[in-house]
Design an enzyme around this catalytic site. Structure first.
Site, PDB file in Angstrom:
ATOM      1  CE1 TYR A  44     -26.077  21.684  25.240  1.00 60.41           C
ATOM      2  CE2 TYR A  44     -27.261  21.483  23.176  1.00 60.41           C
ATOM      3  CZ  TYR A  44     -26.787  22.259  24.214  1.00 60.41           C
ATOM      4  OH  TYR A  44     -27.030  23.615  24.213  1.00 60.41           O
ATOM      5  CB  SER A  99     -23.552  34.895  32.419  1.00 61.05           C
ATOM      6  OG  SER A  99     -24.067  34.279  33.566  1.00 61.05           O
ATOM      7  CE  LYS A 152     -29.124  26.280  23.716  1.00 58.97           C
ATOM      8  NZ  LYS A 152     -29.551  27.594  24.249  1.00 58.97           N
ATOM      9  CG  LEU A 202     -24.749  28.330  37.373  1.00 54.66           C
ATOM     10  CD1 LEU A 202     -23.796  27.907  38.473  1.00 54.66           C
ATOM     11  CD2 LEU A 202     -25.654  29.476  37.841  1.00 54.66           C
TER      12      LEU A 202
HETATM   13  N1  LIG Z   1     -21.758  27.704  28.001  1.00 54.01           N
HETATM   14  C1  LIG Z   1     -21.769  27.100  26.840  1.00 54.01           C
HETATM   15  O1  LIG Z   1     -20.950  26.231  26.564  1.00 54.01           O
HETATM   16  C2  LIG Z   1     -22.791  27.498  25.808  1.00 54.01           C
HETATM   17  C3  LIG Z   1     -22.540  27.217  24.456  1.00 54.01           C
HETATM   18  C4  LIG Z   1     -23.472  27.575  23.504  1.00 54.01           C
HETATM   19  C5  LIG Z   1     -24.654  28.181  23.898  1.00 54.01           C
HETATM   20  N2  LIG Z   1     -24.879  28.439  25.228  1.00 54.01           N
HETATM   21  C6  LIG Z   1     -26.143  29.093  25.607  1.00 54.01           C
HETATM   22  O2  LIG Z   1     -25.872  30.372  26.106  1.00 54.01           O
HETATM   23  C7  LIG Z   1     -26.964  30.776  26.917  1.00 54.01           C
HETATM   24  C8  LIG Z   1     -26.445  31.317  28.238  1.00 54.01           C
HETATM   25  O3  LIG Z   1     -25.879  30.268  28.993  1.00 54.01           O
HETATM   26  P1  LIG Z   1     -24.504  30.401  29.773  1.00 54.01           P
HETATM   27  O4  LIG Z   1     -23.642  29.310  29.292  1.00 54.01           O
HETATM   28  O5  LIG Z   1     -24.033  31.789  29.760  1.00 54.01           O
HETATM   29  O6  LIG Z   1     -24.898  29.958  31.250  1.00 54.01           O
HETATM   30  P2  LIG Z   1     -25.503  30.815  32.470  1.00 54.01           P
HETATM   31  O7  LIG Z   1     -25.891  29.806  33.482  1.00 54.01           O
HETATM   32  O8  LIG Z   1     -24.585  31.876  32.884  1.00 54.01           O
HETATM   33  O9  LIG Z   1     -26.787  31.501  31.812  1.00 54.01           O
HETATM   34  C9  LIG Z   1     -28.016  30.818  31.656  1.00 54.01           C
HETATM   35  C10 LIG Z   1     -29.060  31.766  32.189  1.00 54.01           C
HETATM   36  O10 LIG Z   1     -30.373  31.225  32.018  1.00 54.01           O
HETATM   37  C11 LIG Z   1     -31.104  31.676  33.128  1.00 54.01           C
HETATM   38  N3  LIG Z   1     -32.365  30.956  33.312  1.00 54.01           N
HETATM   39  C12 LIG Z   1     -32.553  29.614  33.487  1.00 54.01           C
HETATM   40  N4  LIG Z   1     -33.869  29.374  33.682  1.00 54.01           N
HETATM   41  C13 LIG Z   1     -34.507  30.591  33.630  1.00 54.01           C
HETATM   42  C14 LIG Z   1     -35.852  31.001  33.789  1.00 54.01           C
HETATM   43  N5  LIG Z   1     -36.843  30.134  34.025  1.00 54.01           N
HETATM   44  N6  LIG Z   1     -36.136  32.328  33.673  1.00 54.01           N
HETATM   45  C15 LIG Z   1     -35.155  33.241  33.413  1.00 54.01           C
HETATM   46  N7  LIG Z   1     -33.865  32.892  33.268  1.00 54.01           N
HETATM   47  C16 LIG Z   1     -33.546  31.581  33.375  1.00 54.01           C
HETATM   48  C17 LIG Z   1     -30.146  31.440  34.290  1.00 54.01           C
HETATM   49  O11 LIG Z   1     -30.564  32.143  35.442  1.00 54.01           O
HETATM   50  C18 LIG Z   1     -28.874  32.018  33.695  1.00 54.01           C
HETATM   51  O12 LIG Z   1     -28.783  33.404  33.932  1.00 54.01           O
HETATM   52  C19 LIG Z   1     -27.857  29.550  27.048  1.00 54.01           C
HETATM   53  O13 LIG Z   1     -28.891  29.633  26.089  1.00 54.01           O
HETATM   54  C20 LIG Z   1     -26.912  28.417  26.700  1.00 54.01           C
HETATM   55  O14 LIG Z   1     -27.580  27.269  26.241  1.00 54.01           O
HETATM   56  C21 LIG Z   1     -23.971  28.119  26.173  1.00 54.01           C
END
Ligand SMILES: NC(=O)c1ccc[n+]([C@@H]2O[C@H](COP(=O)([O-])OP(=O)(O)OC[C@H]3O[C@@H](n4cnc5c(N)ncnc54)[C@H](O)[C@@H]3O)[C@@H](O)[C@H]2O)c1
Length: 261
Positions: free
Chosen positions: A155, A19, A162, A194
């Site tokens: 996306y 994460s 976003k 994830l």
């Molecule tokens: N991975 C990428 O490529 C990427 C790129 C840019 C931005 N992001 C953003 O980074 C952030 C974290 O995502 P990540 O990639 O680390 O994936 P991740 O799956 O590790 O984290 C996403 C988190 O959101 C939580 N979540 C989902 N629904 C929820 C709810 N109802 N209540 C509480 N928590 C909830 C999940 O349990 C998880 O811990 C997100 O906003 C994602 O959009 C990710």
């Protein structure tokens, strides 16, 4: 490095050690912050607890951010056990798998609502609920992606969520700036997590990104953690309402040699 010595941070959104929130937690901890974690649901507890132990975090609370009652309970317990704090990290997003592939036009009303609620409104809800516990000069940070501003295949509804999230960062920054609080977002390049695995053809996107960005490498959760540390420290004391890219410069590209081949 003790940029955050004496500071306390609540990290919302660790699912596992891939994460982005975990990368941020590690960077903030290394800089001297004391941490608290909240995670989405029961099924994640067995992954989150050992990570909390690793960083000496004792406050670990379940909170589904789409449920106001759970948000209220989180901050009630946090106030009692952790006390007032300085940094809120919102690293949360969700959309139905069927809304993350194919054509955007096929998004359902229900899927749109769900993605908006969990991925955008939850920043506003958490920030409002956190306010009574936030110390002067506190920082709020969220995570966005380039799909907020440009069309990225598959996306879809998450790009719209976003865009709403980034606009919310600006409105929150304007609301809270007079009280000394700062609100920012990091727009990260694609990282294998994830959540990312739910996006159609994510591996292809990741590979294309890695080949094309000016630095020609993948972005890591450490890259994001380090920028989060900067934004949440006094080094960024004049920065608010911003979306800061951690994407190896991908967003500056127009037409590369490769894309003309
Ligand atoms: N991975 C990428 O490529 C990427 C790129 C840019 C931005 N992001 C953003 O980074 C952030 C974290 O995502 P990540 O990639 O680390 O994936 P991740 O799956 O590790 O984290 C996403 C988190 O959101 C939580 N979540 C989902 N629904 C929820 C709810 N109802 N209540 C509480 N928590 C909830 C999940 O349990 C998880 O811990 C997100 O906003 C994602 O959009 C990710």
């Amino acid at each position: 490095m003790d940029l955050l010595k004496g500071k306390k941070a609540l990290i919302v959104g660790i699912a596992n050690d891939h994460s982005i929130a975990w990368g941020i937690a590690q960077a903030l901890k290394q800089a001297g912050a004391e941490l608290a974690f909240s995670y989405a649901g029961e099924s994640l507890e067995r992954r989150v607890r050992p990570l909390a132990e690793q960083l000496g975090v004792s406050f670990v609370q379940q909170c589904d951010v789409s449920d106001d009652a759970q948000i209220a309970t989180l901050f009630e317990k946090l106030g009692a056990e952790f006390g007032s704090f300085d940094i809120l990290v919102h690293s949360v997003a969700y959309a139905k798998r069927e809304d993350l592939s194919g054509r955007f036009i096929d998004s359902s009303r229900d899927g749109w609502r769900l993605a908006m609620d969990i991925s955008a409104f939850s920043l506003v809800a958490l920030t409002k609920a956190a306010l009574p516990l936030l110390n002067p000069n506190a920082n709020i940070l969220t995570l966005s992606y380039y799909g907020a501003e440009k069309v990225v295949a598959n996306y879809n509804v998450m790009g719209v969520a976003k865009a709403a999230l980034e606009a919310s960062v600006r409105y929150l920054a304007a609301d809270l700036g007079p009280d000394g609080l700062r609100v920012n977002a990091i727009s990260a390049g694609p990282i294998r997590t994830l959540s990312a695995s739910g996006i159609g053809n994510f591996r292809r996107l990741h590979k294309a990104f890695t080949n094309a960005n000016p630095m020609r490498r993948a972005i890591t959760i450490e890259d994001v953690g380090n920028t989060a540390l900067w934004l949440c420290s006094d080094l960024a004391s004049g920065v608010t309402g911003e979306v800061v890219y951690v994407d190896g410069g991908f967003n500056v590209l127009g037409m590369s040699e490769e894309s003309q081949a």
